[in-house]
Motif scaffolding. Structure first.
Motif, short mmCIF file in Angstrom:
data_model
loop_
_atom_site.label_atom_id
_atom_site.label_comp_id
_atom_site.label_asym_id
_atom_site.label_seq_id
_atom_site.Cartn_x
_atom_site.Cartn_y
_atom_site.Cartn_z
N ARG A 50 0.80 -1.23 0.00
CA ARG A 50 0.00 0.00 0.00
C ARG A 50 0.83 1.27 0.00
N GLU B 295 -1.21 -0.51 -4.19
CA GLU B 295 -2.57 -0.45 -3.68
C GLU B 295 -3.52 -1.22 -4.59
N LEU C 72 -5.86 -4.36 -3.43
CA LEU C 72 -7.29 -4.47 -3.67
C LEU C 72 -7.63 -5.80 -4.34
N GLU D 153 -7.58 -8.37 -1.70
CA GLU D 153 -8.80 -8.28 -0.89
C GLU D 153 -9.99 -8.87 -1.64
N LEU E 179 -14.18 -4.60 -5.96
CA LEU E 179 -12.77 -4.44 -5.63
C LEU E 179 -11.88 -4.65 -6.85
N GLU F 100 -12.11 -1.57 -9.01
CA GLU F 100 -11.31 -0.48 -8.46
C GLU F 100 -9.83 -0.74 -8.68
N SER F 101 -9.43 -2.00 -8.63
CA SER F 101 -8.04 -2.35 -8.86
C SER F 101 -7.61 -2.01 -10.28
N ASN G 29 -7.48 4.46 2.61
CA ASN G 29 -7.16 3.24 1.90
C ASN G 29 -8.04 2.10 2.37
N HIS G 30 -7.75 0.91 1.86
CA HIS G 30 -8.61 -0.23 2.13
C HIS G 30 -7.98 -1.18 3.14
#
Length: 450
Positions: free
Chosen positions: A25, A31, A35, A38, A52, A55-56, A442-443
């Protein structure tokens, strides 16, 4: 298989997972990988997984296999228009990638074009029988096969207990390809069968480890991937996070069969926190562990950390106090008490704990910065700068510029106006950059055990 080894391996896997996540991250591309990791923790066919992955791709559209993976996820939740866009991207960027082939085959089957689906699936199987078998397992959850339709593929999908005759026993082709080329084509078995690489050949170690991870052999994959970090931190980091989380879950499940259930409940709580961010469920596990060992300071500390995350400051304070009654130098308990005081703006109460922390852990930059903040808010400006300025000069994260603004305020109080102006300028720059990036946090999952 001994319980102490299982406990140590699960704990190590969870800690390594956490550290790798923090490292990933640190950059925008990292990041994106985080994602994607995740997303893998969510079930196939879930909107969370698709969101997710989407978004990645926004953060890093160049990730190998990401568009095919996204398209499959979109097909699972019936986003047909989005599937077509992802397929076009996958075909444009990586037309021969295994994820692209699998998406093409799955989409053809979903549209009842079984001839084209069988053709694409056969290409996949010729490269990796394991990949083809994995694809068929996924398809059984996605496709509704009508009776009497679909030919050989449908027969395989309808009869999950039998070995599918379409799956070849051995891969075909791929002779003379490098490790990276074998990986790009998804030839996992051939890649694993290569001679063991030299110690310094980090690239081959990376792709070998990724191939082992792809077919589910994470315990064997981890040493190779750790060596592969030297070749590509993002690619290796992705598979290491996948494998360490898998190993932690597998090992904790084995601990569930042991007589002493305290370790099982403790590590189950850690799993729920670090892999799923489920704090209430983790609390239940820590309390169950404490029923077995009620005076265990480690368990009390974990309970306090989880209580802190739920916002139950009083319960966290009592649990941390119970830890210190057993061990008055416990760093986690002192940190929790300091955090509670700082959150309540009770800086005077935070100071003794923070002073003890920096004395016990001189390399803990976050404790040093918190001490500087507490000193600044209690009017001890000169000493505050002794902690704030070195940390900021050495790159302590200040994404929004708040720490530089505090430093500027302290410098103003001391009459050091020129230095204060420089700190204010840097604070504005950081704040403007943060706003321009559109970042809303952030996630990273909450983790009371950092």
């Amino acid at each position: 298989g001994a319980a102490p080894f299982l406990e140590a391996w699960a704990s190590y896997s969870l800690e390594r997972y956490r550290l790798l996540g923090l490292s990933l991250r640190a950059t925008r591309r990292g990041e994106a990988v985080a994602l994607r990791v995740e997303a893998a923790s969510h079930p196939e066919g879930s909107t969370a997984r698709e969101s997710l992955l989407n978004e990645s791709t926004n953060l890093d559209p160049e990730q190998p296999g990401i568009w095919g993976e996204l398209g499959i996820s979109q097909l699972e939740i019936h986003k047909r228009e989005e599937v077509q866009r992802s397929l076009k991207e996958a075909q444009r960027r990586e037309p021969l990638n295994s994820e692209t082939l699998q998406l093409e085959a799955l989409l053809a089957a979903a549209e009842q074009d079984w001839t084209e689906a069988e053709k694409r699936l056969a290409l996949l199987g010729a490269r990796s029988p394991a990949e083809m078998q994995s694809a068929l397992t996924l398809w059984r959850h996605v496709l509704a096969v009508k009776p009497g339709s679909g030919g050989a593929i449908a027969d395989c999908l309808r009869n999950s207990a039998a070995f599918c005759s379409m799956v070849p026993r051995q891969p075909a082709g791929g002779e003379g390809l490098s490790a990276q080329e074998l990986y790009a084509e998804g030839r996992w078995e051939q890649l694993i069968a290569l001679p063991v690489p030299r110690a310094a050949d980090h690239s081959t170690w990376l792709w070998r480890g990724a191939a082992l991870a792809k077919i589910g052999h994470c315990f064997e994959a981890i040493p190779s991937l750790e060596r592969g970090l030297e070749a590509d931190e993002l690619a290796a980091g992705f598979w290491l996070e996948i494998c360490y989380s898998s190993e932690a879950e597998r090992t904790v499940a084995r601990l569930g069969m042991e007589k002493d259930q305290a370790a099982f409940h403790r590590l189950q709580g850690d799993l729920l926190l670090r892999l799923q961010g489920d704090v209430p469920a983790a609390l239940l596990q820590y309390r169950a562990a404490l029923k077995v060992h009620p005076k265990d300071p480690m368990l009390l500390g974990k309970l306090a950390g989880a209580q802190l995350q739920t916002g139950d400051f009083e319960a966290a304070r009592l649990s941390a106090g119970a830890v210190l009654a057993i061990d008055n130098r416990d760093e986690q308990a002192m940190r929790i008490l300091a955090q509670i005081a700082m959150a309540n703006r009770d800086y005077e109460r935070a100071l003794p704990w923070l002073r003890k922390l920096v004395a016990e852990t001189p390399d803990d930059r976050s404790a040093a910065v918190d001490l500087g903040k507490a000193l600044a808010h209690t009017g001890q400006s000169t000493e505050a700068l002794q902690w704030l300025t070195p940390a900021l000069a050495n790159g302590y994260p200040d994404e929004k510029g708040a720490l530089h603004a505090l430093e500027a305020s302290v410098l103003r109080k001391l009459g050091r106006d020129a230095e204060a102006m420089r700190a204010e300028t840097e604070a504005r720059r950081l704040s403007d950059a943060y706003q321009a990036s559109g970042t809303n946090g952030n996630h990273e999952r909450p983790d009371a055990n950092q």
